[in-house]
Design a protein around this motif. Sequence first.
Motif, short mmCIF file in Angstrom:
data_model
loop_
_atom_site.label_atom_id
_atom_site.label_comp_id
_atom_site.label_asym_id
_atom_site.label_seq_id
_atom_site.Cartn_x
_atom_site.Cartn_y
_atom_site.Cartn_z
N ILE A 1 46.70 47.98 43.65
CA ILE A 1 47.09 46.63 43.22
C ILE A 1 45.85 45.83 42.82
O ILE A 1 45.80 45.20 41.77
N GLY A 2 44.84 45.83 43.69
CA GLY A 2 43.64 45.03 43.47
C GLY A 2 42.42 45.90 43.20
O GLY A 2 41.99 46.66 44.06
N ALA A 3 41.87 45.75 42.02
CA ALA A 3 40.69 46.56 41.66
C ALA A 3 39.51 46.28 42.57
O ALA A 3 38.65 47.14 42.75
N TYR A 4 39.47 45.09 43.17
CA TYR A 4 38.35 44.74 44.04
C TYR A 4 38.72 44.74 45.52
O TYR A 4 38.01 44.18 46.34
N VAL B 1 41.88 55.21 41.58
CA VAL B 1 43.34 55.18 41.47
C VAL B 1 43.70 54.17 40.39
O VAL B 1 42.94 53.22 40.13
N THR B 2 44.83 54.38 39.71
CA THR B 2 45.24 53.41 38.70
C THR B 2 45.55 52.07 39.34
O THR B 2 46.03 52.00 40.48
N VAL B 3 45.26 51.01 38.64
CA VAL B 3 45.53 49.66 39.12
C VAL B 3 46.65 49.06 38.29
O VAL B 3 46.53 48.92 37.07
N ASP B 4 47.74 48.73 38.95
CA ASP B 4 48.90 48.13 38.29
C ASP B 4 49.59 47.21 39.28
O ASP B 4 50.08 47.66 40.31
N THR B 5 49.61 45.92 38.99
CA THR B 5 50.18 44.95 39.93
C THR B 5 51.68 45.01 40.00
O THR B 5 52.28 44.36 40.86
#
Length: 582
Positions: free
Chosen positions: A373-376, A499-503
């Motif tokens: 969810i959160g790239a950071y 991992v892919t990031v997708d909210t």
Amino acid sequence: MKNYIFKTYVLSLILGCFFLNSCTELDLSQEDAASSGNWYQTSEQFRESLNETYREVFWPEDEVYEGMDDDWQRRDALNAIKSGSMSSENTGWTTIYKGVTRVIAVIEELETQSVLTDEEAQQYMGEANFLRASFYSYLISHFGDVPFYEQQISVEESFEIERTSKDIVKEKIYEYYDSAAENLPVSYNGLNYATKGAAFAMKARIALYMGDYEIAAEAAKNCMDLNAYELYPDYGELFESTTKNSVETIFHIPRSEELNVIRADNVQDFLPRNHGGYAGRNPTWELLASYECVDGLPIDESPLFDPQNPFKNRDPRLLETIAPFGSLMDGDGLSPSSGSNFMDIDYNPHPFAKVVRDYENNIDIRNQDTRSIGAYAAYNGLLFKKGITKDWKDLRTDPDLIIMRYADVLLMYAESKIELNQIDESVLTALNEVRDRAYANSTFENPAITTTNQDELRYIVRNERRSELAFEGRRYMDLIRWRLAEKALTGYTYGLLTVTVDTNIDVAPTGPLVDNLVNQNLWFWGQTPEIDEDGLPTFTGLLNAGYCRTLNEIIFPERQYLFPIPEQDLLLNPNLTQNPGY
């Protein structure tokens, strides 16, 4: 009046920027003290002048700012220590020498004053000796040989003063602490000035740093024999902002939200993202791996360790230091993909945990603390828990800054006796007293230490210090004095695979983290890290198997066992010499 020195290493005009780029505002002029004898006309004025040196800025903690040791890191960033780039341009001693000079000014007035009662004069001199001993202790432990003076020096003298051998300075430090212990009371009925016990304990610390084990053991025992301190019954609660001046605290700098004296070192960076923080300062995987299992064995020897549930069956201090997740003990009904309630919201870095429970509001929320969810979100999946409570969310937290506590004294006593090979029942008692408190509020019993083998006990006491004192500013100097910094701070920092990031909570994550770990039922660690003879974990096996990635390469050159002498002082004073390698 003589023109006294306020040169670079006494009162820098570059206000507050000191030591590894940390910044704290300092006032140029003391409103509550003065360098002139005209100031010292009442007891209150002596009191106010000494109070100035109890400010937090004069008591730096080593790894608090940017992760100087192997217990915590700042995402994938490196400070000068871990990048091996310490230079005389990015460190200094300015603030500490400012403290030294202020204390000396008070001491000189104390020696000639006629306004104090004998009791007041005795106490103030005791405090002043404690303070200058503590300031010089920091200087010799970090810089080695340093400029040393016991009287105020003129501007002219400041440009000529040479470095004094730390062996000479340490003897003066011991004298100062002895004088402080002789003159200070055991307590002040709730006030927070230096005490007899603080003088003994701080003497033990610098003696341990200097390798003077007989002196350290005696000083620690003197503190213990006061019978003035005990271990606080709840390890986790001890560090919370609501626990003030506890029975375990020997010396601390009080904080108070009401008086606007708060913890101000990037509080938001330690908070979970679900709580409005950045999750940017994280415990290392090395710290997570270092805690023993509840059978007293390291993780690579204990049959109780589960790399997919790394918090399960572990020393209870781990669960109070790092925010846990997954299954924690047999029969709890949790799995590796489970979260754990942290400040009323589940903490769960699992990539499939795109939604977590907010218990305070009784709703499910998007999980900002998973990297899908959160790239950071935390790069290595870990967050600190120790001392972090919901008041941190207001960025107004005020836990005491604990400089010395009784558990540290017990461990210093044990270590000193072990190094002297004077191993008796008192050593085992000191170690087990600390461990008993650690296990007191858990469902497990302390696997008591019984061995009297010196090598085994040396390993145990060092690991105890790491487990007990994590996130308290002690690990860095432990690595320095044990000569383990080159080993512990050379290699890599580690983190989770990408991992892919997708909210969008309905979109399943993909990528190496999912393919190599989650879909193989190997989350969180794909295998057990190995622990070496010094208690230092290695993640080479996980890296080679494709279960993790490196975030950054770290290096600690031998020269960094001492900080460099600041370049600006070398330019101003040709009699100063630089430490080797800089």
